[in-house]
Design a protein around this motif. Structure first.
Motif, PDB file in Angstrom:
ATOM      1  N   LEU A 216       0.776  -1.282  -0.200  1.00 50.77           N
ATOM      2  CA  LEU A 216      -0.100   0.115   0.102  1.00 50.77           C
ATOM      3  C   LEU A 216       0.899   1.089   0.067  1.00 50.77           C
ATOM      4  O   LEU A 216       0.901   2.105  -0.856  1.00 50.77           O
ATOM      5  CB  LEU A 216      -1.085   0.032   1.336  1.00 50.77           C
ATOM      6  CG  LEU A 216      -2.113  -1.370   1.118  1.00 50.77           C
ATOM      7  CD1 LEU A 216      -2.630  -1.376   2.487  1.00 50.77           C
ATOM      8  CD2 LEU A 216      -2.848  -1.081  -0.008  1.00 50.77           C
ATOM      9  N   PRO A 217       1.628   1.554   1.053  1.00 51.72           N
ATOM     10  CA  PRO A 217       2.715   2.653   0.729  1.00 51.72           C
ATOM     11  C   PRO A 217       3.501   2.617  -0.132  1.00 51.72           C
ATOM     12  O   PRO A 217       3.947   3.595  -0.833  1.00 51.72           O
ATOM     13  CB  PRO A 217       3.324   2.766   2.024  1.00 51.72           C
ATOM     14  CG  PRO A 217       3.133   1.420   2.887  1.00 51.72           C
ATOM     15  CD  PRO A 217       1.983   0.725   2.281  1.00 51.72           C
ATOM     16  N   ALA A 218       3.964   1.397  -0.614  1.00 59.45           N
ATOM     17  CA  ALA A 218       5.134   1.339  -1.612  1.00 59.45           C
ATOM     18  C   ALA A 218       4.590   1.804  -2.895  1.00 59.45           C
ATOM     19  O   ALA A 218       5.270   2.286  -3.982  1.00 59.45           O
ATOM     20  CB  ALA A 218       5.623  -0.019  -1.546  1.00 59.45           C
ATOM     21  N   LEU A 219       3.354   1.929  -3.035  1.00 58.94           N
ATOM     22  CA  LEU A 219       2.665   2.375  -4.396  1.00 58.94           C
ATOM     23  C   LEU A 219       2.893   3.728  -4.566  1.00 58.94           C
ATOM     24  O   LEU A 219       2.799   4.200  -5.720  1.00 58.94           O
ATOM     25  CB  LEU A 219       1.087   1.981  -4.432  1.00 58.94           C
ATOM     26  CG  LEU A 219       1.010   0.257  -4.766  1.00 58.94           C
ATOM     27  CD1 LEU A 219      -0.688   0.380  -4.470  1.00 58.94           C
ATOM     28  CD2 LEU A 219       1.252  -0.255  -5.803  1.00 58.94           C
ATOM     29  N   PHE A 220       3.041   4.507  -3.482  1.00 55.93           N
ATOM     30  CA  PHE A 220       3.204   6.081  -3.596  1.00 55.93           C
ATOM     31  C   PHE A 220       4.689   6.452  -4.121  1.00 55.93           C
ATOM     32  O   PHE A 220       4.853   7.385  -4.403  1.00 55.93           O
ATOM     33  CB  PHE A 220       3.081   6.622  -2.340  1.00 55.93           C
ATOM     34  CG  PHE A 220       1.532   6.698  -1.845  1.00 55.93           C
ATOM     35  CD1 PHE A 220       0.747   7.660  -2.408  1.00 55.93           C
ATOM     36  CD2 PHE A 220       1.109   5.684  -1.069  1.00 55.93           C
ATOM     37  CE1 PHE A 220      -0.707   7.664  -1.887  1.00 55.93           C
ATOM     38  CE2 PHE A 220      -0.093   5.588  -0.725  1.00 55.93           C
ATOM     39  CZ  PHE A 220      -1.088   6.821  -1.125  1.00 55.93           C
ATOM     40  N   THR A 221       5.464   5.204  -4.450  1.00 51.73           N
ATOM     41  CA  THR A 221       6.723   5.564  -5.025  1.00 51.73           C
ATOM     42  C   THR A 221       6.431   5.776  -6.539  1.00 51.73           C
ATOM     43  O   THR A 221       7.693   6.297  -7.254  1.00 51.73           O
ATOM     44  CB  THR A 221       7.833   4.305  -4.928  1.00 51.73           C
ATOM     45  OG1 THR A 221       7.266   3.130  -5.353  1.00 51.73           O
ATOM     46  CG2 THR A 221       8.059   4.164  -3.441  1.00 51.73           C
ATOM     47  N   LYS A 222       5.551   5.510  -7.218  1.00 51.17           N
ATOM     48  CA  LYS A 222       5.446   5.902  -8.446  1.00 51.17           C
ATOM     49  C   LYS A 222       5.458   7.378  -8.875  1.00 51.17           C
ATOM     50  O   LYS A 222       4.821   8.317  -8.073  1.00 51.17           O
ATOM     51  CB  LYS A 222       3.770   5.443  -8.947  1.00 51.17           C
ATOM     52  CG  LYS A 222       3.546   5.747 -10.449  1.00 51.17           C
ATOM     53  CD  LYS A 222       2.329   5.394 -10.869  1.00 51.17           C
ATOM     54  CE  LYS A 222       1.331   6.442 -10.625  1.00 51.17           C
ATOM     55  NZ  LYS A 222       1.374   7.487 -11.530  1.00 51.17           N
ATOM     56  N   ARG A 223       6.142   8.078  -9.690  1.00 46.48           N
ATOM     57  CA  ARG A 223       6.153   9.169 -10.101  1.00 46.48           C
ATOM     58  C   ARG A 223       4.888   9.769 -10.994  1.00 46.48           C
ATOM     59  O   ARG A 223       4.234   9.143 -11.744  1.00 46.48           O
ATOM     60  CB  ARG A 223       7.608   9.400 -11.176  1.00 46.48           C
ATOM     61  CG  ARG A 223       8.884   9.292 -10.395  1.00 46.48           C
ATOM     62  CD  ARG A 223       9.903   9.279 -11.395  1.00 46.48           C
ATOM     63  NE  ARG A 223      11.137   9.385 -10.788  1.00 46.48           N
ATOM     64  CZ  ARG A 223      12.040  10.431 -10.344  1.00 46.48           C
ATOM     65  NH1 ARG A 223      11.471  11.672 -10.169  1.00 46.48           N
ATOM     66  NH2 ARG A 223      13.124  10.295  -9.815  1.00 46.48           N
ATOM     67  N   PRO A 224       4.694  11.203 -10.784  1.00 42.77           N
ATOM     68  CA  PRO A 224       3.519  11.522 -11.274  1.00 42.77           C
ATOM     69  C   PRO A 224       3.457  11.398 -12.832  1.00 42.77           C
ATOM     70  O   PRO A 224       2.098  11.348 -13.317  1.00 42.77           O
ATOM     71  CB  PRO A 224       3.139  12.978 -10.895  1.00 42.77           C
ATOM     72  CG  PRO A 224       4.147  13.024  -9.791  1.00 42.77           C
ATOM     73  CD  PRO A 224       5.330  12.123  -9.987  1.00 42.77           C
ATOM     74  N   GLU A 225       4.267  11.398 -13.383  1.00 42.08           N
ATOM     75  CA  GLU A 225       4.386  11.318 -15.114  1.00 42.08           C
ATOM     76  C   GLU A 225       4.502   9.671 -15.340  1.00 42.08           C
ATOM     77  O   GLU A 225       4.375   9.764 -16.673  1.00 42.08           O
ATOM     78  CB  GLU A 225       5.854  12.073 -15.573  1.00 42.08           C
ATOM     79  CG  GLU A 225       7.174  11.082 -15.151  1.00 42.08           C
ATOM     80  CD  GLU A 225       7.516  11.909 -13.792  1.00 42.08           C
ATOM     81  OE1 GLU A 225       8.921  11.843 -13.622  1.00 42.08           O
ATOM     82  OE2 GLU A 225       6.733  12.662 -13.089  1.00 42.08           O
ATOM     83  N   ASP A 226       4.526   8.884 -14.645  1.00 39.47           N
ATOM     84  CA  ASP A 226       4.423   7.447 -15.181  1.00 39.47           C
ATOM     85  C   ASP A 226       2.961   7.068 -14.692  1.00 39.47           C
ATOM     86  O   ASP A 226       1.903   7.344 -14.088  1.00 39.47           O
ATOM     87  CB  ASP A 226       5.280   6.452 -14.273  1.00 39.47           C
ATOM     88  CG  ASP A 226       6.625   6.849 -14.357  1.00 39.47           C
ATOM     89  OD1 ASP A 226       7.022   7.455 -15.475  1.00 39.47           O
ATOM     90  OD2 ASP A 226       7.247   6.447 -13.400  1.00 39.47           O
ATOM     91  N   SER A 227       2.328   6.412 -15.975  1.00 38.12           N
ATOM     92  CA  SER A 227       1.088   5.801 -16.088  1.00 38.12           C
ATOM     93  C   SER A 227       1.347   4.638 -15.192  1.00 38.12           C
ATOM     94  O   SER A 227       2.366   3.827 -15.429  1.00 38.12           O
ATOM     95  CB  SER A 227       0.575   5.589 -17.178  1.00 38.12           C
ATOM     96  OG  SER A 227       1.467   4.741 -18.031  1.00 38.12           O
TER      97      SER A 227
END
Length: 294
Positions: free
Chosen positions: A44-55
């Protein structure tokens, strides 16, 4: 850069809290079941490592799937062995063995990547091995399965480092983190079916806490390496030996003797020296996304 280093210290404190939670759970649940719930909640918290520019679509499409599969396997096996190590050994002792990782990286770099290894790095390898002998003292103390599991964690972590060097920065960090956690959930989920035990009410808070702190630690480590170079952040992982010693004494009445403390210090110094020499001799900080390798 200072903020990045502080975040790295916070990340490794969170990892140490997660490992202490594994020890607190102990043998009250099967190994695979502990790995399943911790990995699932950590997602759950690891998913927030996605950069905003990545789909999200691109995140789940690896560029080099074969190497990512090796990373997933080494991470999953290392995680399972980590549960065995931390539920069987004193926290600080488990870390001393796991921190053989830079030594195995040196050996694998020589064998697999054909890197030139100088006498100073080989001396650090011998120093790390001597430190482990001081901690474990084979022949004077009982050798437990947890000792072999901790060494297995170090080997799996070294495999991960070598794979990440080959991958370089071709894969997104959320892909590298998420893929391992998903693989751990799937593998542990299948393996736990034959001996599933419903966690008691007392265990659920430990499972949730352990998963969350591990997920938050991944998140903090990614943010740390965005603010400071991997070469600056990498040495902070040795703070886990300090956290482990403190938590072991506070919560589990584990008090390493003078010989064991000297061995842990020798392992840490040897590992730090290895990192410094690799920074000078190779371009690993630019090629290897810094993740918790196990």
């Amino acid at each position: 850069m200072q903020t990045g280093i502080l975040l790295a210290f916070a990340a490794y404190l969170s990892f140490a809290l997660g490992d202490a939670t594994l020890k607190a759970i102990g043998h009250r649940l099967p190994v695979f079941e502990v790995g399943f719930f911790i990995s699932l909640i950590a997602l759950l918290p690891a998913l927030f490592t996605k950069r905003p520019e990545d789909s999200w679509a691109s995140v789940f499409v690896p560029k080099r799937p074969a190497l990512l599969a090796v990373r997933m396997a080494s991470g999953t096996i290392g995680g399972i062995l980590g549960v065995v190590a931390f539920t069987s050994l004193p926290l600080a002792e488990a870390y001393a063995l796991i921190f053989l990782l830079p030594i195995f990286v040196t050996v694998f770099s020589y064998v697999v990547l054909k890197e030139e290894i100088g006498w100073r790095r080989w001396l650090a390898v011998l120093g790390g091995l001597l430190g482990v002998i001081l901690v474990v003292r084979p022949g004077f103390r009982e050798i437990l399965p947890g000792h072999f599991a901790a060494v297995g964690v170090a080997i799996c972590g070294a495999v991960t480092v070598i794979v990440l060097r080959v991958l370089g920065t071709s894969e997104r960090r959320v892909t590298l983190i998420g893929a391992v956690l998903v693989a751990a959930v799937a593998a542990n989920g299948l393996l736990m079916l034959t001996e599933f035990v419903m966690p008691t009410r007392e265990l659920w808070p430990l499972l949730v806490f352990g998963g969350l702190v591990v997920g938050v630690a991944h998140l903090l480590l990614v943010f740390a390496t965005r603010l400071a170079s991997a070469a600056r952040v990498a040495p902070t992982q040795y703070s886990q030996i300090i956290w482990a010693t403190v938590m072991g004494a506070m919560f589990f009445e584990e008090f390493p003797d003078v010989v064991a403390m000297a061995g842990m210090a020798l392992v840490a110094v040897s590992g730090l020296f290895t990192f410094v020499r690799e920074k000078e001799k190779t371009d690993w900080p630019e090629k290897t996304p810094l993740l918790r390798n196990r």
